[in-house]
Motif scaffolding. Structure first.
Motif, PDB file in Angstrom:
ATOM      1  N   ASN A  93       0.885  -1.313  -0.007  1.00 17.39           N
ATOM      2  CA  ASN A  93      -0.039  -0.120  -0.084  1.00 17.39           C
ATOM      3  C   ASN A  93       0.775   1.532   0.026  1.00 17.39           C
ATOM      4  N   GLY A  94       2.065   1.211  -0.278  1.00 16.24           N
ATOM      5  CA  GLY A  94       3.152   2.351  -0.461  1.00 16.24           C
ATOM      6  C   GLY A  94       3.452   2.898   0.934  1.00 16.24           C
ATOM      7  N   SER A  95       3.262   2.329   2.103  1.00 20.08           N
ATOM      8  CA  SER A  95       3.636   2.844   3.411  1.00 20.08           C
ATOM      9  C   SER A  95       5.180   2.734   3.672  1.00 20.08           C
ATOM     10  N   THR A  96       5.642   1.822   2.969  1.00 23.46           N
ATOM     11  CA  THR A  96       7.182   1.685   3.091  1.00 23.46           C
ATOM     12  C   THR A  96       7.871   1.030   1.749  1.00 23.46           C
ATOM     13  N   PRO A  97       8.854   1.279   1.722  1.00 23.25           N
ATOM     14  CA  PRO A  97       9.466   0.813   0.321  1.00 23.25           C
ATOM     15  C   PRO A  97       9.999  -0.600   0.161  1.00 23.25           C
ATOM     16  N   THR A 131      19.496  -8.208  16.415  1.00 26.84           N
ATOM     17  CA  THR A 131      19.067  -6.499  16.605  1.00 26.84           C
ATOM     18  C   THR A 131      18.366  -6.428  15.186  1.00 26.84           C
ATOM     19  N   ALA A 132      18.968  -6.682  14.065  1.00 23.62           N
ATOM     20  CA  ALA A 132      18.185  -6.545  12.975  1.00 23.62           C
ATOM     21  C   ALA A 132      16.780  -7.255  12.750  1.00 23.62           C
ATOM     22  N   GLY A 133      17.117  -8.570  13.253  1.00 22.92           N
ATOM     23  CA  GLY A 133      15.803  -9.260  13.282  1.00 22.92           C
ATOM     24  C   GLY A 133      14.576  -8.792  13.927  1.00 22.92           C
ATOM     25  N   ILE A 134      15.080  -8.052  15.347  1.00 27.22           N
ATOM     26  CA  ILE A 134      13.974  -7.472  16.273  1.00 27.22           C
ATOM     27  C   ILE A 134      13.486  -6.410  15.362  1.00 27.22           C
ATOM     28  N   LEU A 135      14.339  -5.657  14.866  1.00 29.82           N
ATOM     29  CA  LEU A 135      13.884  -4.516  14.356  1.00 29.82           C
ATOM     30  C   LEU A 135      12.807  -4.707  13.161  1.00 29.82           C
ATOM     31  N   CYS A 136      13.392  -5.739  12.243  1.00 32.27           N
ATOM     32  CA  CYS A 136      12.246  -6.246  11.153  1.00 32.27           C
ATOM     33  C   CYS A 136      10.982  -6.668  11.865  1.00 32.27           C
ATOM     34  N   MET A 137      10.848  -7.548  12.896  1.00 34.13           N
ATOM     35  CA  MET A 137       9.849  -8.052  13.459  1.00 34.13           C
ATOM     36  C   MET A 137       8.846  -6.913  14.144  1.00 34.13           C
ATOM     37  N   THR A 138       9.534  -5.942  14.636  1.00 30.17           N
ATOM     38  CA  THR A 138       8.573  -4.702  15.395  1.00 30.17           C
ATOM     39  C   THR A 138       8.154  -3.917  14.407  1.00 30.17           C
ATOM     40  N   PHE A 139       8.826  -3.646  13.236  1.00 26.06           N
ATOM     41  CA  PHE A 139       8.239  -2.587  12.290  1.00 26.06           C
ATOM     42  C   PHE A 139       6.834  -2.573  12.052  1.00 26.06           C
ATOM     43  N   PRO A 140       6.388  -3.637  11.638  1.00 25.11           N
ATOM     44  CA  PRO A 140       4.958  -3.608  11.500  1.00 25.11           C
ATOM     45  C   PRO A 140       4.126  -3.230  12.833  1.00 25.11           C
ATOM     46  N   GLY A 160      10.794   2.970   7.290  1.00 17.12           N
ATOM     47  CA  GLY A 160      11.241   1.960   6.500  1.00 17.12           C
ATOM     48  C   GLY A 160      12.411   2.125   5.773  1.00 17.12           C
ATOM     49  N   CYS A 161      12.778   3.406   5.327  1.00 14.69           N
ATOM     50  CA  CYS A 161      14.039   3.592   4.580  1.00 14.69           C
ATOM     51  C   CYS A 161      15.155   3.662   5.662  1.00 14.69           C
ATOM     52  N   ILE A 162      15.174   4.096   6.690  1.00 17.55           N
ATOM     53  CA  ILE A 162      16.159   3.907   7.650  1.00 17.55           C
ATOM     54  C   ILE A 162      16.356   2.381   8.249  1.00 17.55           C
ATOM     55  N   LEU A 163      15.182   1.838   8.303  1.00 17.80           N
ATOM     56  CA  LEU A 163      15.474   0.509   8.602  1.00 17.80           C
ATOM     57  C   LEU A 163      16.110  -0.482   7.597  1.00 17.80           C
ATOM     58  N   ALA A 165      18.452   0.679   5.664  1.00 21.68           N
ATOM     59  CA  ALA A 165      19.833   1.117   5.754  1.00 21.68           C
ATOM     60  C   ALA A 165      20.590   0.286   6.888  1.00 21.68           C
ATOM     61  N   LEU A 166      19.723   0.196   7.876  1.00 19.58           N
ATOM     62  CA  LEU A 166      20.438  -0.590   8.867  1.00 19.58           C
ATOM     63  C   LEU A 166      20.392  -2.160   8.755  1.00 19.58           C
ATOM     64  N   VAL A 167      19.519  -2.683   8.197  1.00 18.94           N
ATOM     65  CA  VAL A 167      19.402  -3.955   7.703  1.00 18.94           C
ATOM     66  C   VAL A 167      20.452  -4.343   6.742  1.00 18.94           C
ATOM     67  N   PHE A 168      20.818  -3.410   5.733  1.00 21.59           N
ATOM     68  CA  PHE A 168      21.833  -3.742   4.689  1.00 21.59           C
ATOM     69  C   PHE A 168      23.211  -3.669   5.540  1.00 21.59           C
ATOM     70  N   ILE A 169      23.389  -2.716   6.692  1.00 21.01           N
ATOM     71  CA  ILE A 169      24.756  -2.744   7.429  1.00 21.01           C
ATOM     72  C   ILE A 169      24.787  -3.841   7.913  1.00 21.01           C
ATOM     73  N   ALA A 170      23.728  -4.494   8.653  1.00 18.07           N
ATOM     74  CA  ALA A 170      23.929  -5.789   9.298  1.00 18.07           C
ATOM     75  C   ALA A 170      23.992  -6.895   8.333  1.00 18.07           C
ATOM     76  N   PHE A 171      23.500  -6.862   7.043  1.00 15.74           N
ATOM     77  CA  PHE A 171      23.859  -7.832   5.936  1.00 15.74           C
ATOM     78  C   PHE A 171      25.408  -7.714   5.944  1.00 15.74           C
ATOM     79  N   GLU A 172      25.838  -6.714   5.742  1.00 13.16           N
ATOM     80  CA  GLU A 172      27.275  -6.261   5.556  1.00 13.16           C
ATOM     81  C   GLU A 172      28.237  -6.956   6.492  1.00 13.16           C
ATOM     82  N   VAL A 173      27.684  -6.891   8.010  1.00 12.39           N
ATOM     83  CA  VAL A 173      28.507  -7.592   9.028  1.00 12.39           C
ATOM     84  C   VAL A 173      28.289  -9.072   9.160  1.00 12.39           C
TER      85      VAL A 173
END
Length: 188
Positions: A93-97, A131-140, A160-163, A165-173
């Motif tokens: 519905n366009g609320s997050t990317p 931490t990234a998983g918790i952020l993704c789980m709590t985002f909804p 969602g855009c900020i999240l 970026a954080l998830v991409f950083i977690a992926f890089e780690v």
């Protein structure tokens, strides 16, 4: 062994399967809520069931002494299914990317590979991935709460855009840990 005890040992995995199945109604209810503003009580009930089953499955398994690789994998699958369904509903519905879904997918792939490398096939958590998983789980949950409290429409999108970026950083780690020989610092 006591048949009753054997049946009790099924409870943790059953809770994870219930959470896995709740991903579908979560998707439908989040979509309905953001499109029409209806269905909040049912959505909150599903979200409460997700949180409750997520908190109970591991605790019960540890208490009964029946922790298994299958249980750990079911837990992760249920968490990922809920996070993906919720974020997909928000993206539809366009609320997050949509890029947030790609970031989560990459993080999960890195999690699977680094867990395999570090844990010899077992699920291994690290502080960054957790931490990234918790952020993704709590985002909804954050998205629903912000809509209910009347935050501006762009709040959820930019969150969602900020999240992402954080998830991409977690992926890089995670990816770096794979390239460095699978050394992932374990966390509880």
């Amino acid at each position: 062994m006591d048949p009753r005890t054997d049946r009790l040992r099924l409870v943790p995995n059953a809770l994870s399967v219930v959470r896995l199945l709740l991903a579908v109604p979560a998707f439908l209810l989040i979509t309905e809520y953001f499109e029409t503003g209806n269905g909040l009580p049912a959505l909150l009930a599903v979200m409460a069931a997700v949180v409750t089953t997520d908190q109970l499955d591991g605790r019960i398994a540890r208490r009964l002494g029946c922790c298994t690789d299958l249980g750990a994998r079911l837990d992760v699958a249920a968490d990922v299914a809920f996070a993906v369904s919720g974020i997909l509903a928000l993206a539809v519905n366009g609320s997050t990317p949509y890029i947030l879904l790609a970031a989560m997918g990459l993080l999960f792939i890195a999690f699977a590979f680094s867990s395999r490398a570090a844990g010899r096939g077992k699920v291994v958590y690290d502080p960054v991935g957790r931490t990234a998983g918790i952020l993704c789980m709590t985002f909804p949950y954050v998205a629903v709460a912000s809509a209910w409290f009347g935050f501006p429409d762009g709040f959820v999108f930019w969150s969602g855009c900020i999240l992402s970026a954080l998830v991409f950083i977690a992926f890089e780690v995670r990816a770096a840990s794979i390239l460095l020989g699978g050394r992932v610092p374990a966390s509880g």
